[in-house]
Design a protein around this motif. Structure first.
Motif, PDB file in Angstrom:
ATOM      1  N   GLU A 129     -43.445  49.891  53.231  1.00 48.09           N
ATOM      2  CA  GLU A 129     -42.189  49.065  52.913  1.00 48.09           C
ATOM      3  C   GLU A 129     -40.793  49.908  53.730  1.00 48.09           C
ATOM      4  OE1 GLU A 129     -40.170  46.632  52.370  1.00 48.09           O
ATOM      5  OE2 GLU A 129     -41.135  46.031  50.595  1.00 48.09           O
ATOM      6  N   SER A 130     -40.034  48.895  53.794  1.00 47.19           N
ATOM      7  CA  SER A 130     -38.592  49.324  54.604  1.00 47.19           C
ATOM      8  C   SER A 130     -37.914  50.495  53.612  1.00 47.19           C
ATOM      9  CB  SER A 130     -37.810  48.214  54.749  1.00 47.19           C
ATOM     10  OG  SER A 130     -36.510  48.596  55.163  1.00 47.19           O
ATOM     11  N   VAL A 131     -37.970  51.684  54.236  1.00 49.22           N
ATOM     12  CA  VAL A 131     -36.818  52.760  53.575  1.00 49.22           C
ATOM     13  C   VAL A 131     -35.559  52.362  53.054  1.00 49.22           C
ATOM     14  CG1 VAL A 131     -35.990  54.971  53.824  1.00 49.22           C
ATOM     15  CG2 VAL A 131     -38.249  54.790  54.818  1.00 49.22           C
ATOM     16  N   ASP A 132     -35.056  51.238  53.977  1.00 49.69           N
ATOM     17  CA  ASP A 132     -33.742  50.675  53.780  1.00 49.69           C
ATOM     18  C   ASP A 132     -33.683  49.914  52.299  1.00 49.69           C
ATOM     19  OD1 ASP A 132     -33.983  51.297  56.810  1.00 49.69           O
ATOM     20  OD2 ASP A 132     -31.596  51.504  56.288  1.00 49.69           O
ATOM     21  N   PHE A 133     -34.666  49.305  52.362  1.00 45.28           N
ATOM     22  CA  PHE A 133     -35.062  48.396  51.280  1.00 45.28           C
ATOM     23  C   PHE A 133     -35.052  49.224  49.804  1.00 45.28           C
ATOM     24  CE2 PHE A 133     -37.876  46.286  48.081  1.00 45.28           C
ATOM     25  CZ  PHE A 133     -37.090  44.969  48.049  1.00 45.28           C
ATOM     26  N   LEU A 134     -36.167  50.133  49.967  1.00 52.72           N
ATOM     27  CA  LEU A 134     -36.349  50.833  48.857  1.00 52.72           C
ATOM     28  C   LEU A 134     -35.045  51.652  48.421  1.00 52.72           C
ATOM     29  CD1 LEU A 134     -39.651  52.606  49.867  1.00 52.72           C
ATOM     30  CD2 LEU A 134     -39.425  50.827  48.231  1.00 52.72           C
ATOM     31  N   VAL A 135     -34.170  52.259  49.178  1.00 53.88           N
ATOM     32  CA  VAL A 135     -32.986  52.915  48.854  1.00 53.88           C
ATOM     33  C   VAL A 135     -31.989  51.857  48.345  1.00 53.88           C
ATOM     34  CG1 VAL A 135     -30.985  53.951  49.726  1.00 53.88           C
ATOM     35  CG2 VAL A 135     -33.127  54.785  50.479  1.00 53.88           C
ATOM     36  N   GLN A 136     -31.920  50.544  48.926  1.00 58.44           N
ATOM     37  CA  GLN A 136     -30.961  49.630  48.451  1.00 58.44           C
ATOM     38  C   GLN A 136     -31.278  49.100  47.095  1.00 58.44           C
ATOM     39  OE1 GLN A 136     -28.125  48.675  49.816  1.00 58.44           O
ATOM     40  NE2 GLN A 136     -27.552  47.069  48.368  1.00 58.44           N
ATOM     41  N   ARG A 137     -32.468  48.811  46.775  1.00 54.27           N
ATOM     42  CA  ARG A 137     -33.040  48.044  45.599  1.00 54.27           C
ATOM     43  C   ARG A 137     -33.676  49.141  44.692  1.00 54.27           C
ATOM     44  NH1 ARG A 137     -31.601  42.680  44.902  1.00 54.27           N
ATOM     45  NH2 ARG A 137     -33.127  42.684  43.650  1.00 54.27           N
ATOM     46  N   ARG A 138     -34.067  50.143  45.174  1.00 54.87           N
ATOM     47  CA  ARG A 138     -34.546  51.135  44.085  1.00 54.87           C
ATOM     48  C   ARG A 138     -35.601  50.631  42.988  1.00 54.87           C
ATOM     49  NH1 ARG A 138     -28.772  54.830  43.293  1.00 54.87           N
ATOM     50  NH2 ARG A 138     -28.151  54.736  45.366  1.00 54.87           N
ATOM     51  N   PRO A 139     -36.599  50.077  43.398  1.00 57.19           N
ATOM     52  CA  PRO A 139     -37.627  49.612  42.515  1.00 57.19           C
ATOM     53  C   PRO A 139     -38.288  50.474  41.791  1.00 57.19           C
ATOM     54  CG  PRO A 139     -38.383  49.439  44.691  1.00 57.19           C
ATOM     55  CD  PRO A 139     -36.905  49.933  44.831  1.00 57.19           C
ATOM     56  N   ARG A 140     -39.319  50.304  40.851  1.00 59.02           N
ATOM     57  CA  ARG A 140     -40.103  51.197  40.335  1.00 59.02           C
ATOM     58  C   ARG A 140     -40.751  52.216  41.153  1.00 59.02           C
ATOM     59  NH1 ARG A 140     -43.888  48.832  36.192  1.00 59.02           N
ATOM     60  NH2 ARG A 140     -44.434  50.952  35.987  1.00 59.02           N
ATOM     61  N   GLN A 141     -40.824  53.493  41.051  1.00 49.37           N
ATOM     62  CA  GLN A 141     -41.477  54.686  41.799  1.00 49.37           C
ATOM     63  C   GLN A 141     -40.875  54.710  43.230  1.00 49.37           C
ATOM     64  OE1 GLN A 141     -45.554  53.395  41.732  1.00 49.37           O
ATOM     65  NE2 GLN A 141     -45.872  55.076  40.039  1.00 49.37           N
ATOM     66  N   ALA A 142     -39.484  54.252  43.416  1.00 49.74           N
ATOM     67  CA  ALA A 142     -38.820  54.334  44.621  1.00 49.74           C
ATOM     68  C   ALA A 142     -38.985  55.788  45.177  1.00 49.74           C
ATOM     69  CB  ALA A 142     -37.442  53.863  44.417  1.00 49.74           C
ATOM     70  N   VAL A 143     -38.861  56.708  44.481  1.00 46.77           N
ATOM     71  CA  VAL A 143     -38.651  57.947  45.013  1.00 46.77           C
ATOM     72  C   VAL A 143     -40.062  58.131  45.600  1.00 46.77           C
ATOM     73  CG1 VAL A 143     -38.258  60.558  44.502  1.00 46.77           C
ATOM     74  CG2 VAL A 143     -36.743  58.883  43.443  1.00 46.77           C
ATOM     75  N   GLU A 144     -41.072  58.174  44.911  1.00 49.28           N
ATOM     76  CA  GLU A 144     -42.139  58.503  45.213  1.00 49.28           C
ATOM     77  C   GLU A 144     -42.805  57.696  46.672  1.00 49.28           C
ATOM     78  OE1 GLU A 144     -41.599  57.861  42.403  1.00 49.28           O
ATOM     79  OE2 GLU A 144     -42.130  59.353  40.985  1.00 49.28           O
TER      80      GLU A 144
END
Length: 445
Positions: A195-210
């Motif tokens: 997945e895109s790191v930018d998307f994970l940071v922006q949306r912060r879904p479950r287990q985003a940090v992991e």
């Protein structure tokens, strides 16, 4: 803690190049698909007794699906993620290619082409974005150039496959090969595509940090903590995600409209050249084998042109480089169609046409993500490609009607060249400060 700045400043790792390579592979599917239709056009015309207008509609069916896919599916990537939408889209493309191979009539073949186009439309908008987001600032132009070159690679393979299979196995075998290749690509993506790191940071879904730390580890970057992510400012523009209306808000309207004009005009010329060239060269007096060879030379030139744009744009203003490519594309299109009596000259000019028009696509793919923030980047890219597909749809259909109305190949090529030149005019008015920067304003944490 600014992940975007860290990725932009760091050297490209093998993992990042692997992500870019996956995106290149997916863009190959578009090239294979479009040129497979172009190279099987004569066989389809014979089997289904098609007129020029009917063939134009059939050639445009896949482009209709691509437009709908870009407009309707791409915004979903800003909500559910780049990776899930890419997997769904590749599944649709696989299904459409296999349905095309067994279509018993032109109507059902057209519907199968729409399904394929839906998948390809979703693929293109999301893969361009994810390739841009995984590339560092220094190598982003080259990464997008390589990504765009995938079209030429796929088109070349489509031409080789068509030429090798048509005589012995028939036109359906070309689509079987495309469906199998797309299915294999889907398996690779399930295993390898992050997945895109930018998307994970922006949306912060479950287990985003992991998920972020798993990717950072592969990039050779230090991990982040849950507390650090929670302490970072919460995105304030989340409501904009996946909302196409934002593209025409006061701060984006001018750039968006100019980009849409540039995409529409460029794709009009691009798909005219790639869809109709073999057939028009036959009309001009070339043998079918020589016409297919000329089509393959266009594709080969396209592969080199996309990379060339990336290399030049990494050193010069990307918008000005794109304008230069656009003007030269229009000029060489006219030279190409007037040189068909001399096969060697036509083939050489064909390489230049392919290189320049593909370089234009690479340029549009490079400057567009930089205009939009992370929360609407797939939406902005998808709508730009979708609007461009309107030109792609009109181009084969209009060419077919004009051919039936006794327009000559020279008339058609000159008309297409004029449309391409309109793109250069739009780009002249595009604000350099927004579109030409090489580092998009992506989410930070």
């Amino acid at each position: 803690m600014n992940l975007r700045a860290r990725i932009d400043a760091a050297a490209m790792t093998p993992y990042q190049w692997m992500v870019v390579a996956l995106c290149v592979l997916l863009n190959c599917l578009d090239g294979f698909d479009v040129m497979a239709m172009a190279f099987t056009a004569s066989s389809l015309t014979e089997e289904f007794a098609l007129s020029g207008s009917e063939l134009g509609v059939l050639l445009s069916a896949g482009l209709v699906g691509m437009a709908v896919g870009s407009l309707a599916l791409a915004p979903v990537a800003d909500v559910i993620g780049r990776r899930p939408l890419i997997l769904i889209s590749v599944g649709l493309a696989t299904l459409g290619m296999l349905l095309s191979a067994v279509a018993p009539s032109a109507v059902l073949l057209g519907l199968a082409r729409v399904v394929t186009g839906l998948g390809v439309g979703g693929i293109l908008a999301s893969t361009n974005v994810i390739a841009s987001e995984y590339a560092s600032a220094r190598w982003r132009g080259l990464a997008i150039g390589l990504y765009t070159a995938g079209y030429g690679i796929g088109a070349t393979l489509g031409g080789v496959a068509a030429r090798g299979m048509l005589a012995d196995l028939g036109w359906r075998s070309v689509f079987v090969a495309g469906g199998v290749a797309t299915g294999i690509a889907l398996i690779l993506l399930v295993v390898l595509l992050p997945e895109s790191v930018d998307f994970l940071v922006q949306r912060r879904p479950r287990q985003a940090v992991e998920r972020i730390n798993r990717i950072l580890g592969r990039l050779g970057q230090p991990a982040i903590t849950s507390d650090a992510l929670e302490a970072a400012p919460r995105p304030t523009t989340r409501r904009r995600s996946g909302n196409p209306g934002v593209l025409l808000s006061a701060d984006l309207r001018r750039s968006t409209l100019l980009i849409w004009v540039a995409f529409l005009a460029t794709m009009f010329g691009f798909y005219f050249v790639n869809s109709w060239t073999p057939q028009l060269l036959v009309t001009s007096g070339m043998s079918e084998a020589d016409a297919v060879t000329a089509g393959m030379m266009l594709a080969l030139g396209g592969t080199a042109g996309s990379v060339l744009y990336g290399l030049v744009a990494s050193r010069l203003d990307s918008r000005l480089v794109l304008i230069g490519f656009t003007v030269l594309s229009a000029l060489t299109m006219v030279v190409f169609i007037t040189s068909t009596a001399l096969l060697t000259v036509a083939l050489i000019i064909g390489v230049l046409v392919g290189a320049l028009i593909n370089g234009c696509i690479a340029g549009l793919y490079t400057i567009t993500p930089a205009v939009y923030g992370t929360e609407i980047r797939s939406t902005g890219m998808g709508w730009a490609i979708g609007i461009g597909r309107i030109g792609a749809i009109l181009s084969p259909m209009l060419a077919g009607r004009l051919l039936d109305a006794s327009w000559t190949p020279v008339n058609l090529y000159v008309g297409a060249a004029v449309v391409v030149a309109i793109s250069a005019v739009a780009l002249l008015f595009l604000r350099t400060g927004q579109a030409a920067r090489t580092v998009p304003d992506m989410a930070s944490a």
